[in-house]
Design a protein around this motif. Structure first.
Motif, short mmCIF file in Angstrom:
data_model
loop_
_atom_site.label_atom_id
_atom_site.label_comp_id
_atom_site.label_asym_id
_atom_site.label_seq_id
_atom_site.Cartn_x
_atom_site.Cartn_y
_atom_site.Cartn_z
N ASN A 180 0.83 -1.21 0.00
CA ASN A 180 0.00 0.00 0.00
C ASN A 180 0.86 1.26 0.00
O ASN A 180 0.57 2.24 -0.70
N ALA A 181 1.93 1.23 0.78
CA ALA A 181 2.82 2.39 0.83
C ALA A 181 3.50 2.60 -0.53
O ALA A 181 3.66 3.74 -0.99
N TYR A 182 3.88 1.50 -1.19
CA TYR A 182 4.55 1.61 -2.50
C TYR A 182 3.59 2.19 -3.54
O TYR A 182 3.96 3.05 -4.34
N LYS A 183 2.34 1.71 -3.55
CA LYS A 183 1.36 2.22 -4.52
C LYS A 183 1.09 3.70 -4.31
O LYS A 183 0.93 4.45 -5.28
N LYS A 184 1.04 4.12 -3.06
CA LYS A 184 0.84 5.54 -2.80
C LYS A 184 2.02 6.36 -3.28
O LYS A 184 1.85 7.46 -3.83
N ALA A 185 3.23 5.83 -3.08
CA ALA A 185 4.42 6.55 -3.53
C ALA A 185 4.45 6.67 -5.05
O ALA A 185 4.78 7.72 -5.60
N VAL A 186 4.08 5.58 -5.75
CA VAL A 186 4.05 5.61 -7.21
C VAL A 186 2.98 6.59 -7.70
O VAL A 186 3.20 7.36 -8.64
N ALA A 187 1.80 6.53 -7.06
CA ALA A 187 0.72 7.43 -7.46
C ALA A 187 1.13 8.89 -7.28
O ALA A 187 0.85 9.75 -8.13
N ALA A 188 1.83 9.17 -6.17
CA ALA A 188 2.27 10.55 -5.94
C ALA A 188 3.33 10.97 -6.95
O ALA A 188 3.36 12.11 -7.39
N GLN A 189 4.17 10.00 -7.36
CA GLN A 189 5.25 10.32 -8.29
C GLN A 189 4.72 10.64 -9.68
O GLN A 189 5.24 11.52 -10.37
N PHE A 190 3.68 9.90 -10.12
CA PHE A 190 3.20 10.05 -11.49
C PHE A 190 1.87 10.79 -11.60
O PHE A 190 1.33 10.92 -12.69
N SER A 191 1.35 11.26 -10.51
CA SER A 191 0.06 11.95 -10.57
C SER A 191 0.15 13.22 -11.42
O SER A 191 -0.78 13.54 -12.17
N ASP A 192 1.27 13.92 -11.33
CA ASP A 192 1.43 15.14 -12.13
C ASP A 192 1.45 14.82 -13.62
O ASP A 192 0.88 15.55 -14.43
N ASP A 193 2.12 13.70 -13.98
CA ASP A 193 2.16 13.30 -15.39
C ASP A 193 0.76 12.94 -15.90
O ASP A 193 0.38 13.29 -17.01
N GLU A 194 0.01 12.23 -15.07
CA GLU A 194 -1.34 11.83 -15.47
C GLU A 194 -2.25 13.06 -15.61
O GLU A 194 -3.08 13.12 -16.52
N LYS A 195 -2.07 14.01 -14.70
CA LYS A 195 -2.87 15.23 -14.80
C LYS A 195 -2.52 16.02 -16.07
O LYS A 195 -3.40 16.58 -16.73
N LEU A 196 -1.21 16.05 -16.41
CA LEU A 196 -0.78 16.75 -17.63
C LEU A 196 -1.39 16.08 -18.85
O LEU A 196 -1.90 16.77 -19.75
N LYS A 197 -1.34 14.77 -18.91
CA LYS A 197 -1.93 14.05 -20.04
C LYS A 197 -3.42 14.34 -20.16
O LYS A 197 -3.92 14.62 -21.25
N ALA A 198 -4.13 14.28 -19.04
CA ALA A 198 -5.57 14.54 -19.07
C ALA A 198 -5.87 15.95 -19.54
O ALA A 198 -6.80 16.19 -20.33
N ARG A 199 -5.08 16.92 -19.08
CA ARG A 199 -5.32 18.32 -19.45
C ARG A 199 -5.06 18.55 -20.94
O ARG A 199 -5.86 19.19 -21.63
N LEU A 200 -3.93 18.04 -21.44
CA LEU A 200 -3.60 18.24 -22.85
C LEU A 200 -4.53 17.46 -23.78
O LEU A 200 -4.89 17.93 -24.86
N ALA A 201 -4.92 16.26 -23.36
CA ALA A 201 -5.87 15.48 -24.16
C ALA A 201 -7.21 16.20 -24.26
O ALA A 201 -7.84 16.24 -25.33
N LYS A 202 -7.65 16.76 -23.14
CA LYS A 202 -8.91 17.51 -23.15
C LYS A 202 -8.80 18.74 -24.05
O LYS A 202 -9.72 19.07 -24.80
N PHE A 203 -7.65 19.42 -23.99
CA PHE A 203 -7.44 20.59 -24.84
C PHE A 203 -7.51 20.19 -26.32
O PHE A 203 -8.13 20.89 -27.14
N ALA A 204 -6.86 19.07 -26.66
CA ALA A 204 -6.87 18.61 -28.05
C ALA A 204 -8.28 18.30 -28.53
O ALA A 204 -8.67 18.66 -29.65
N LYS A 205 -9.06 17.67 -27.68
CA LYS A 205 -10.44 17.33 -28.06
C LYS A 205 -11.31 18.58 -28.14
O LYS A 205 -12.11 18.74 -29.08
N ASP A 206 -11.17 19.48 -27.16
CA ASP A 206 -11.98 20.69 -27.15
C ASP A 206 -11.71 21.56 -28.38
O ASP A 206 -12.61 22.24 -28.88
#
Length: 251
Positions: A74-100
């Motif tokens: 559980n601790a490892y998954k939280k650490a990974v999620a925290a490490q890549f959450s910014d990347d996932e947010k960037l992808k979601a934001r740019l993908a939404k921009f491309a579609k919009d």
């Protein structure tokens, strides 16, 4: 036998029995073992299992290892999620921009418009067919399902790499990868839709988006040109129809 004789005989018999009893005392009965105490049962009629220190230690070690592994996981998954959450947010934001902003639709439709340009560019009247004003269109074909089209626009070299793949059941998908000066800058996946003898491409997902270069401006400008040319073509068709009506109908 007279009465005195009878009493004398009884007296002697009692005396003999008393003397035998004195010499042979009555033995106490041997003590009976106490019944074993009923073992604790978890279910009626079923005794609790016997304990074994060795086996109990193994079971306890297993439970401890499982708890430790679960906690560490559980601790490892939280650490990974925290490490890549910014990347996932960037992808979601740019993908939404491309579609919009219809960048995904623009790439698929522009490729559909330009895929005949490499062949048309060899014609003498090529400039008449070059509705989008691109330069030097050419094509490479690895096989029937994998092709690359090159073209230039305002001094920048672009390539559109397409890969057709079979989807679930009977659906077909097409991947589009846009390169600017040889570098991937945008990529999408589309579902190929066949409708009334027409084929069009429905965007499904944005696979890549580089926030640099001129590729987005190119897509926006060429897509606007394509739409303008479609409106002109529709207006010209209506004009031809009106001319035919004027010639064939009169009051």
């Amino acid at each position: 036998m007279d009465v005195e004789t009878i009493y004398a005989a009884l007296f002697i018999a009692v005396l003999v029995w008393w003397m035998w009893r004195a010499n042979n005392p009555k033995k106490k009965p041997a003590p009976q073992p106490e019944p074993e105490s009923t073992a604790f049962t978890t279910e009626p009629g079923k005794p609790a299992p016997e304990t074994d220190p060795f086996l109990d230690a193994i079971a306890a070690a297993r439970l401890s290892a499982e708890r430790e592994s679960r906690t560490e996981g559980n601790a490892y998954k939280k650490a990974v999620a925290a490490q890549f959450s910014d990347d996932e947010k960037l992808k979601a934001r740019l993908a939404k921009f491309a579609k919009d902003n219809q960048l995904d639709s623009a790439l698929a439709q522009l490729w559909d418009e330009m895929r005949s340009y490499p062949a048309w560019s060899k014609r003498d009247d090529w400039q008449q067919w070059n509705k989008l004003g691109i330069d030097n269109p050419s094509e490479e074909s690895q096989d029937f399902k994998n092709k690359t089209m090159h073209f230039g626009y305002h001094g920048t070299a672009y390539s559109i790499v397409t890969r057709e793949r079979d989807g679930i059941e009977t659906n077909t998908h097409m991947d589009f990868q846009l390169l600017e000066n040889g570098e991937e800058v945008f990529a999408i996946s589309c579902e190929v839709v066949y409708d009334d003898y027409m084929t069009w491409y429905r965007p499904v997902d944005v696979k890549a988006f580089k926030r640099r270069g001129n590729w987005a401006s190119m897509l926006v400008q060429l897509f606007a040109k394509k739409q303008l040319e479609s409106e002109k073509s529709s207006a010209n068709f209506r004009a031809r129809m009106a001319s035919d009506i004027k010639q064939r109908f009169a009051e």
